[in-house]
Design a protein around this motif. Sequence first.
Motif, PDB file in Angstrom:
ATOM      1  N   SER A 157       0.697  -1.089  -0.111  1.00  0.00           N
ATOM      2  CA  SER A 157      -0.075  -0.029   0.213  1.00  0.00           C
ATOM      3  C   SER A 157       1.172   1.251  -0.727  1.00  0.00           C
ATOM      4  O   SER A 157       2.519   1.199   0.589  1.00  0.00           O
ATOM      5  N   ALA A 158       0.327   2.885  -0.919  1.00  0.00           N
ATOM      6  CA  ALA A 158       1.054   3.711  -1.111  1.00  0.00           C
ATOM      7  C   ALA A 158       1.880   4.140   0.672  1.00  0.00           C
ATOM      8  O   ALA A 158       2.409   4.842   0.401  1.00  0.00           O
ATOM      9  N   ASN A 159       0.080   3.991   1.331  1.00  0.00           N
ATOM     10  CA  ASN A 159       0.394   4.406   2.623  1.00  0.00           C
ATOM     11  C   ASN A 159       1.736   4.413   3.556  1.00  0.00           C
ATOM     12  O   ASN A 159       2.161   4.806   4.592  1.00  0.00           O
ATOM     13  N   ASN A 160       1.962   2.554   3.050  1.00  0.00           N
ATOM     14  CA  ASN A 160       3.130   2.802   4.040  1.00  0.00           C
ATOM     15  C   ASN A 160       4.870   3.024   3.536  1.00  0.00           C
ATOM     16  O   ASN A 160       5.522   2.897   4.051  1.00  0.00           O
ATOM     17  N   ILE A 161       4.436   3.928   2.663  1.00  0.00           N
ATOM     18  CA  ILE A 161       5.503   5.073   1.613  1.00  0.00           C
ATOM     19  C   ILE A 161       6.223   5.642   2.568  1.00  0.00           C
ATOM     20  O   ILE A 161       5.444   6.265   3.279  1.00  0.00           O
ATOM     21  N   LYS A 162       7.502   5.798   3.165  1.00  0.00           N
ATOM     22  CA  LYS A 162       8.001   6.769   4.568  1.00  0.00           C
ATOM     23  C   LYS A 162       9.483   7.549   4.186  1.00  0.00           C
ATOM     24  O   LYS A 162       9.698   7.407   2.592  1.00  0.00           O
ATOM     25  N   GLY A 163       9.201   8.787   4.584  1.00  0.00           N
ATOM     26  CA  GLY A 163      10.872   9.386   4.055  1.00  0.00           C
ATOM     27  C   GLY A 163      11.900   8.219   4.606  1.00  0.00           C
ATOM     28  O   GLY A 163      11.462   7.618   5.474  1.00  0.00           O
ATOM     29  N   GLY A 164      12.953   8.807   3.077  1.00  0.00           N
ATOM     30  CA  GLY A 164      13.591   7.320   2.585  1.00  0.00           C
ATOM     31  C   GLY A 164      13.843   6.609   3.108  1.00  0.00           C
ATOM     32  O   GLY A 164      14.888   5.493   1.768  1.00  0.00           O
ATOM     33  N   ASP A 165      12.455   5.751   2.141  1.00  0.00           N
ATOM     34  CA  ASP A 165      12.522   4.613   1.070  1.00  0.00           C
ATOM     35  C   ASP A 165      12.957   5.343  -0.203  1.00  0.00           C
ATOM     36  O   ASP A 165      13.371   6.200  -0.703  1.00  0.00           O
ATOM     37  N   ILE A 166      13.748   3.992  -1.095  1.00  0.00           N
ATOM     38  CA  ILE A 166      14.277   4.178  -2.027  1.00  0.00           C
ATOM     39  C   ILE A 166      13.429   4.062  -3.194  1.00  0.00           C
ATOM     40  O   ILE A 166      12.272   3.082  -3.443  1.00  0.00           O
ATOM     41  N   VAL A 167      13.425   4.421  -3.773  1.00  0.00           N
ATOM     42  CA  VAL A 167      12.439   4.078  -5.714  1.00  0.00           C
ATOM     43  C   VAL A 167      13.585   3.280  -6.635  1.00  0.00           C
ATOM     44  O   VAL A 167      14.999   3.792  -6.866  1.00  0.00           O
ATOM     45  N   ILE A 168      13.401   2.114  -6.882  1.00  0.00           N
ATOM     46  CA  ILE A 168      14.174   1.421  -7.616  1.00  0.00           C
ATOM     47  C   ILE A 168      12.954   1.186  -8.693  1.00  0.00           C
ATOM     48  O   ILE A 168      12.227   1.719  -8.896  1.00  0.00           O
ATOM     49  N   ILE A 214       8.782  -4.354   1.416  1.00  0.00           N
ATOM     50  CA  ILE A 214       8.666  -3.670  -0.475  1.00  0.00           C
ATOM     51  C   ILE A 214       7.042  -2.604   0.537  1.00  0.00           C
ATOM     52  O   ILE A 214       6.088  -3.086   0.798  1.00  0.00           O
ATOM     53  N   LYS A 215       7.814  -1.543  -0.326  1.00  0.00           N
ATOM     54  CA  LYS A 215       6.243  -0.611   0.481  1.00  0.00           C
ATOM     55  C   LYS A 215       5.095  -0.638  -1.016  1.00  0.00           C
ATOM     56  O   LYS A 215       4.226  -1.022  -0.450  1.00  0.00           O
ATOM     57  N   PHE A 216       5.768  -0.696  -2.348  1.00  0.00           N
ATOM     58  CA  PHE A 216       4.748  -0.477  -3.606  1.00  0.00           C
ATOM     59  C   PHE A 216       5.108  -0.812  -4.024  1.00  0.00           C
ATOM     60  O   PHE A 216       6.353  -1.033  -4.425  1.00  0.00           O
ATOM     61  N   MET A 217       4.391  -0.755  -5.612  1.00  0.00           N
ATOM     62  CA  MET A 217       5.197  -1.473  -6.684  1.00  0.00           C
ATOM     63  C   MET A 217       4.359  -1.122  -7.918  1.00  0.00           C
ATOM     64  O   MET A 217       2.642  -0.861  -7.922  1.00  0.00           O
ATOM     65  N   ARG A 218       4.716  -0.655  -8.615  1.00  0.00           N
ATOM     66  CA  ARG A 218       3.675  -0.327 -10.498  1.00  0.00           C
ATOM     67  C   ARG A 218       4.167  -0.307 -11.382  1.00  0.00           C
ATOM     68  O   ARG A 218       5.325   0.453 -11.111  1.00  0.00           O
ATOM     69  N   ASP A 219       3.522  -0.619 -12.251  1.00  0.00           N
ATOM     70  CA  ASP A 219       4.244  -0.855 -14.185  1.00  0.00           C
ATOM     71  C   ASP A 219       4.059   0.782 -14.411  1.00  0.00           C
ATOM     72  O   ASP A 219       3.029   1.006 -14.432  1.00  0.00           O
ATOM     73  N   PRO A 220       4.982   1.362 -15.094  1.00  0.00           N
ATOM     74  CA  PRO A 220       4.448   2.644 -15.572  1.00  0.00           C
ATOM     75  C   PRO A 220       4.278   2.309 -17.280  1.00  0.00           C
ATOM     76  O   PRO A 220       5.016   2.812 -18.075  1.00  0.00           O
ATOM     77  N   GLY A 236       0.700   8.335  -1.570  1.00  0.00           N
ATOM     78  CA  GLY A 236       1.275   7.674  -0.541  1.00  0.00           C
ATOM     79  C   GLY A 236       1.509   9.049   0.457  1.00  0.00           C
ATOM     80  O   GLY A 236       1.835   8.628   1.501  1.00  0.00           O
ATOM     81  N   LYS A 237       0.752  10.225   0.183  1.00  0.00           N
ATOM     82  CA  LYS A 237       1.393  11.894   0.374  1.00  0.00           C
ATOM     83  C   LYS A 237       2.041  12.035   1.309  1.00  0.00           C
ATOM     84  O   LYS A 237       2.548  12.256   2.034  1.00  0.00           O
ATOM     85  N   ILE A 238       3.805  11.787  -0.196  1.00  0.00           N
ATOM     86  CA  ILE A 238       4.720  11.919  -0.105  1.00  0.00           C
ATOM     87  C   ILE A 238       5.561  12.217  -0.971  1.00  0.00           C
ATOM     88  O   ILE A 238       4.794  12.348  -2.232  1.00  0.00           O
ATOM     89  N   SER A 239       6.300  13.027  -1.110  1.00  0.00           N
ATOM     90  CA  SER A 239       7.872  13.582  -2.309  1.00  0.00           C
ATOM     91  C   SER A 239       8.681  12.738  -2.216  1.00  0.00           C
ATOM     92  O   SER A 239       8.933  11.993  -1.747  1.00  0.00           O
TER      93      SER A 239
END
Lengths: 336, 336
Positions: A157-168, A214-220, A236-239
């Motif tokens: 869930s995007a709700n689990n995403i937090k500052g410091g998480d990594i984007v791959i 793993i917080k979240f996955m999506r196919d672009p 996720g209400k994050i930047s």
Amino acid sequence: MRVITLAHGSGGRVNSDLISNIFFKHFQNDILMQQNDSSLLQKLNCSKIAVTTDSFVIRPLFFPGGDIGKLSICGTINDLAVSGAKPVYLTAAFIIEEGLNIDTLEKIVVSMAQTAKKANVNIIAGDTKVVERGKGDKIYINTTGIGIIEDDNRILSANNIKGGDIVIVSGTLGDHGICVINEREDLGISVDIKSDCSLLNILTQDILEVSENIKFMRDPTRGGLATTLNEIAELGKISMVINEKDIPIRDEVIGMCELLGFDPLYVANEGKLVVIASRDDAEKVLEAMKKNPLGRDSKIIGEVIDDNRNNVYLKTKIQGTRLLTMGEGELLPRIC
Amino acid sequence: MRVITLAHGSGGRVNSDLISNIFFKHFQNDILMQQNDSSLLQKLNCSKIAVTTDSFVIRPLFFPGGDIGKLSICGTINDLAVSGAKPVYLTAAFIIEEGLNIDTLEKIVVSMAQTAKKANVNIIAGDTKVVERGKGDKIYINTTGIGIIEDDNRILSANNIKGGDIVIVSGTLGDHGICVINEREDLGISVDIKSDCSLLNILTQDILEVSENIKFMRDPTRGGLATTLNEIAELGKISMVINEKDIPIRDEVIGMCELLGFDPLYVANEGKLVVIASRDDAEKVLEAMKKNPLGRDSKIIGEVIDDNRNNVYLKTKIQGTRLLTMGEGELLPRIC
């Protein structure tokens, strides 16, 4: 040349012969062969059921790396896979334009059957409609997918995403969109770009197996990486801060984008993943992704920051920063 | 006038605004609002799961008694209902032609939302694609339905049909097809025929509640009663004798069919049932059906005979017998 006529969609003998000779022949399985108004499944043994639907209207029907049939299976399987679900069943519904060559239809159906087999799912229900010449564009396909999530703890869930998480990201961006536009517009540019159209369900499984974080996955897909990152930021209400220099893009795709005036970050992909993982697990996730052929070119491209403006900031190659907004999306219609 | 543009299907901001302002607004429910690639459902508590898919390409979009939106919900709910399933979830996917008036789209979506509410089901996942002008016909809708069967003993199958079983229809035949053709061809004939487009899930429930000996049900849509009876004969490996004089058809439909050269037994219905019940229970089933407004005109129209030629014999009004074959089906395209 045998072609589709209006009779093929009108519920009579010709319709039923088409279903037997093309659809049942290639999709055959016990559930589909019930031939009832609804197909009956055994109760699904799981914690949660995942459901997704997608229509495919891509033009041209065949392109380097795939066709509308392969795409119609991959697209829906991938929507299940990025939700952490194991795909189990698909339905397939066809809207065919009068005059379509039946050999073309069969080629598409064979491609669907092969891709479904590779994904280990059965096509369990279907529908065929025929519209008059000029009221369609050869063939449109809808697939609806059903998957299972066995373990409640693995719900992403995007709700689990937090500052410091990594984007791959799992590999080079823009290949599908640029391949299709090159084919479609008959640009006559000889360039070796294949669509990345692929089944991602093994790659997502590899990722989920190696990390609990793993917080979240999506196919672009439509709208490309930029749109997907913006969707994630909003959900996720994050930047995020993304490093342009780390985004993998083939030179051929960059070249074509410059020629055509496209930004590759807004161009569609059909076999790529965006993964948000905890910082601690990022390296081992990356390593697992690189071991899968579909993730060979995986890269860490940025990180999540606590900033409730839900923005995606792009650190450019010349060390400036600009806002990467959601696309307006009018550039490349019918790429899926 | 606000109209659909290619940007509405291209995955960017305009696309996402359309989804929020039209689809989420009217279909709103917790599962849909997860806004994920797949919608997650709680495990379904049941013995079997029923799945069906259908695309709707009807022309015109609005007709007396219904519209493509209402039809897209009724058609799929009815396919679940005739299988003895309780409908629980639907997905909805739209292929829209560039230039469609957004007010028309919203009217269709409102009709879908109202019909889904009446059927007590939620629309839990969706998709929107836009094709260029001249590559579609305003709007095509696919719905996929998920239903549950709570009791294994209530699984209907054509294999249960035996000689002596009774054939019942739930009301007058041909209303939908004739209504649509009259509207579409602008025949200028002032005749009071409304489509029978309706939700059949309460009627099927009434039928299953009153008898343990319902063998099979099917809604005679494309191809009409004749095609449905032939499908049942083939699936059940039995034959049937049908009494023409007992088949309920409105005088207006008979008149229009004579004028247009159609046989009403091959004309589509969208709110009618064919029920095969044991002889012992036939009268009480008929009584239960007549109590439901949608079954008010129910009639016993024939019986099953042990004859493995899988034929449907029609005893005509003048006491002759002729074979009622499966239609060739080319007469009335795009009536659903």
